[in-house]
Design a protein around this motif. Structure first.
Motif, short mmCIF file in Angstrom:
data_model
loop_
_atom_site.label_atom_id
_atom_site.label_comp_id
_atom_site.label_asym_id
_atom_site.label_seq_id
_atom_site.Cartn_x
_atom_site.Cartn_y
_atom_site.Cartn_z
N GLN A 244 0.82 -1.21 0.00
CA GLN A 244 0.00 0.00 0.00
C GLN A 244 0.85 1.27 0.00
N LEU A 245 2.10 1.16 0.46
CA LEU A 245 2.99 2.31 0.39
C LEU A 245 3.47 2.57 -1.04
N VAL A 246 3.65 1.48 -1.78
CA VAL A 246 4.10 1.63 -3.17
C VAL A 246 2.97 2.15 -4.04
N LEU A 247 1.77 1.63 -3.82
CA LEU A 247 0.61 2.10 -4.58
C LEU A 247 0.38 3.58 -4.33
N GLY A 248 0.36 4.36 -5.40
CA GLY A 248 0.13 5.79 -5.26
C GLY A 248 1.34 6.60 -4.83
N SER A 249 2.53 5.99 -4.79
CA SER A 249 3.71 6.72 -4.31
C SER A 249 4.31 7.64 -5.38
N GLU A 250 3.93 7.48 -6.63
CA GLU A 250 4.26 8.41 -7.71
C GLU A 250 5.75 8.68 -7.85
N GLY A 251 6.56 7.65 -7.62
CA GLY A 251 8.00 7.79 -7.81
C GLY A 251 8.74 8.45 -6.67
N ARG A 252 8.05 8.79 -5.58
CA ARG A 252 8.72 9.46 -4.46
C ARG A 252 9.54 8.50 -3.60
N PHE A 253 9.19 7.22 -3.60
CA PHE A 253 9.86 6.27 -2.72
C PHE A 253 10.90 5.43 -3.45
N GLY A 254 10.90 5.46 -4.77
CA GLY A 254 11.83 4.65 -5.54
C GLY A 254 11.24 4.34 -6.91
N ILE A 255 11.87 3.39 -7.59
CA ILE A 255 11.47 3.03 -8.95
C ILE A 255 10.99 1.58 -8.95
N LEU A 256 9.76 1.39 -9.34
CA LEU A 256 9.20 0.05 -9.46
C LEU A 256 9.79 -0.61 -10.71
N THR A 257 10.40 -1.77 -10.54
CA THR A 257 11.03 -2.44 -11.69
C THR A 257 10.26 -3.68 -12.13
N GLU A 258 9.60 -4.34 -11.20
CA GLU A 258 8.77 -5.51 -11.53
C GLU A 258 7.43 -5.41 -10.82
N THR A 259 6.39 -5.86 -11.50
CA THR A 259 5.06 -5.90 -10.89
C THR A 259 4.50 -7.31 -11.03
N ILE A 260 3.95 -7.81 -9.95
CA ILE A 260 3.26 -9.09 -9.96
C ILE A 260 1.77 -8.78 -9.83
N VAL A 261 0.98 -9.24 -10.78
CA VAL A 261 -0.44 -8.89 -10.80
C VAL A 261 -1.30 -10.15 -10.85
N ARG A 262 -2.52 -9.99 -10.35
CA ARG A 262 -3.49 -11.08 -10.36
C ARG A 262 -4.25 -11.06 -11.69
N VAL A 263 -4.21 -12.16 -12.39
CA VAL A 263 -4.88 -12.26 -13.69
C VAL A 263 -5.94 -13.35 -13.62
N GLY A 264 -6.86 -13.31 -14.57
CA GLY A 264 -7.94 -14.29 -14.57
C GLY A 264 -8.33 -14.67 -15.98
N PRO A 265 -9.25 -15.62 -16.12
CA PRO A 265 -9.69 -16.06 -17.45
C PRO A 265 -10.32 -14.91 -18.23
N LYS A 266 -10.04 -14.89 -19.50
CA LYS A 266 -10.65 -13.88 -20.36
C LYS A 266 -12.14 -14.17 -20.48
N PRO A 267 -13.00 -13.16 -20.30
CA PRO A 267 -14.44 -13.40 -20.38
C PRO A 267 -14.84 -13.95 -21.74
N ARG A 268 -15.75 -14.89 -21.73
CA ARG A 268 -16.21 -15.48 -22.98
C ARG A 268 -17.14 -14.55 -23.73
N VAL A 269 -17.89 -13.74 -22.97
CA VAL A 269 -18.89 -12.85 -23.56
C VAL A 269 -18.78 -11.48 -22.89
N GLU A 270 -18.96 -10.44 -23.68
CA GLU A 270 -19.03 -9.09 -23.12
C GLU A 270 -20.17 -8.36 -23.81
N ALA A 271 -21.05 -7.77 -23.02
CA ALA A 271 -22.18 -7.00 -23.55
C ALA A 271 -22.15 -5.61 -22.95
#
Length: 542
Positions: A244-271
């Motif tokens: 939560q400190l990194v989120l929204g820190s806008e480069g003031r605390f350092g440089i983010l070099t790698e991000t690990i994100v939660r991904v999921g199945p691509k939706p079969r349908v979108e309306a």
């Protein structure tokens, strides 16, 4: 490549603005006077010499420095278009690994330089420019080589990306695996995954896929004081969450070099079905009821009557628009219709059920379904809307946006006051403003409010900047007075910094400054952004 002083690609022509939209603007605020912009050659000729030597890894090429001098805020545009840039970075460096970033941090310390992280350069709040009041040399750390899918754990639904990976490249890497991140801000084509984390971004369909703080599972931050590795635990009670400190820190605390994100199945349908409601109060009630129903939706977007009218004007006078206007007259929809777009993503039966339930809620509030055509058009053009900034500028108009979020009980008064303040914000200088807004992200307890405003460019760029500042300051004061956040999705940068204390409190800001001092003891990281610095406070600059 994006043009050096705008949004569209270099060499591309701005999109044509529908004649109906031009007539609307001329009637509302008067005809615009196309400006005379500075050429790139003129800006290069006026550029001062770099304070840094041309050594291995550092680019001091004048055009490179200009291309990394500003972001995409309206003050940035005014500076670029007029050629009045003030300070520009002294050098650009492009690390390819976390180790490279550590070397750059040491270089900055050794040279006494300020470092400015630069992803896609899409900040609209003054977040990627040298501090005009900081006399140290400045080095832009461009993350364009910190890219690619570094790892994929399909079993856990975790993907590791270089922080400089652009939105389309994120989805292109996940697509062959049948996966998606689903984070699609309007700047998606040009912004980076690290930038989304650094600014606490919200995608257009965050209702279903989650805001970036819900998707950010971990990563690596290189700070002047050392490396911070953030493991992607699914949950933890081991003290405060450092992510939560990194989120929204806008480069003031350092440089983010790698991000690990939660991904999921691509939706079969979108309306993306759409409805029209006859009056704003009932439309807001409908949006609130939809949000509280907790349906499997990915977006609820409700336009005010003025935005609905503007949207129809931008759509032109084709057969579809004429048919829609005739249908609304036939159904006797109120004189100030409000357009509601809803996106549902997932399995076919689930999407069908969600759309049916939304329709039931909307009908209870007097709404009328108008089919899927407006939604399909929105899907086709949603990433092209920023191109209109270039087109309107060449017609003599400035366009900017601002946004907030507030609870449902305060939303109606805030929306009315904000619109009124923007529309009359230049009365004392004899200018008019066309302002409109929509709810872009709804929550059970409240909603965001996203406002767009258009005004005429002045002959003098400084006067145009003054007009913007009047509107921005007045609107920000209204937002704070009504208890809204100073930013729901754009971040703080420089443009919102003055109002941050009202939201965080002085003690809260002190905590953030303490963290900054611990991670960046020499105050070299993105000075002037997010937080005031010690010497700013001594001089009274907020």
């Amino acid at each position: 490549m994006r043009r050096w002083n705008g949004w569209i690609d270099e060499g591309a022509e701005p999109p044509a603005v529908a004649s109906g939209a031009v007539r609307l603007l001329e009637a509302e605020i008067g005809p615009g006077a196309p400006p005379r912009d500075a050429t790139l050659g003129e800006v290069v000729a006026s550029l001062g010499a770099s304070a840094l030597a041309d050594e291995a890894g550092l680019s001091i090429d004048p055009v490179d420095r200009i291309r990394h001098a500003r972001g995409q805020s309206l003050p940035d545009w005014i500076a670029l278009r007029s050629g009045r840039l003030g300070r520009v970075p002294d050098a650009i460096v492009r690390p390819a690994t976390s180790g490279d970033v550590r070397g750059i941090l040491e270089l900055g310390r050794r040279r006494g330089a300020a470092l400015i992280p630069f992803g896609g350069g899409t900040s609209v709040v003054g977040g990627v420019m040298p501090d005009l009041d900081d006399d140290r040399p400045s080095i832009v750390v461009a993350t364009e080589l910190l890219t690619g899918l570094h790892g994929l754990d399909e079993t856990s639904g975790l993907a590791t990306f270089g922080a400089g990976t652009l939105g389309p490249d994120v989805e292109a890497a996940l697509g062959p695996h049948g996966l998606t991140l689903g984070h699609l801000p309007q700047s998606w084509e040009r912004s980076t995954i690290g930038g989304w984390v650094a600014t606490r971004s919200a995608g257009q369909q965050s209702l279903g896929f989650g805001r970036i703080e819900e998707l950010f599972a971990g990563g690596r931050l290189e700070a002047p004081a050392g490396s911070m590795v953030l493991p992607p635990h699914p949950a933890s009670a081991a003290g405060p969450d450092l992510r939560q400190l990194v989120l929204g820190s806008e480069g003031r605390f350092g440089i983010l070099t790698e991000t690990i994100v939660r991904v999921g199945p691509k939706p079969r349908v979108e309306a993306v079905p759409s409805w029209v409601l006859g009056e704003w109060p009932r439309a807001v009630d409908a949006a609130r009821d939809i949000a509280r129903a907790r349906l499997p939706l990915s977006m609820v977007r409700l336009s005010t009557p003025i935005e609905t009218a503007t949207t129809l004007a931008l759509a032109g006078e084709g057969r579809g628009v004429r048919a829609l206007r005739a249908y609304l007259r036939f159904r006797r929809v109120g004189p100030e219709p409000c357009l509601l777009l809803v996106a549902a993503s997932g399995d076919e039966k689930l999407v069908e059920l969600a759309v049916r339930e939304v329709g039931s809620i909307v009908r209870r509030h007097g709404g009328t379904g108008i089919g899927g055509s407006p939604g399909r058009q929105w899907l086709r053009s949603r990433f092209q809307v920023p191109d209109l900034r270039d087109a309107l500028w060449e017609l003599g108009y400035a366009i900017d946006t601002l946004e907030t979020a507030v609870d449902w009980s305060r939303l109606p008064d805030l929306a009315a006051d904000l619109g009124r303040t923007l529309r009359h914000g230049l009365d004392d200088v004899g200018e008019r403003v066309h302002a409109f807004s929509h709810l872009s992200h709804v929550y059970p307890s409240g909603s965001s409010l996203y406002a767009t405003y258009v005004f005429r460019l002045a002959a003098d760029p400084d006067e145009t900047l003054d007009r913007w500042r009047r509107l921005k300051d007045a609107a920000s004061e209204v937002i704070v007075r009504h208890g809204g956040t100073i930013s729901h999705q754009h971040g703080v940068g420089r443009d919102h910094r003055r109002w941050l204390a009202g939201e965080k409190g002085e003690l809260g800001l002190g905590v953030l400054r303490d963290v900054s001092a611990r991670l960046d003891p020499d105050r070299m990281m993105n000075p002037g952004v997010l937080l005031t610095d010690a010497r700013d406070e001594r001089s009274g600059r907020r």
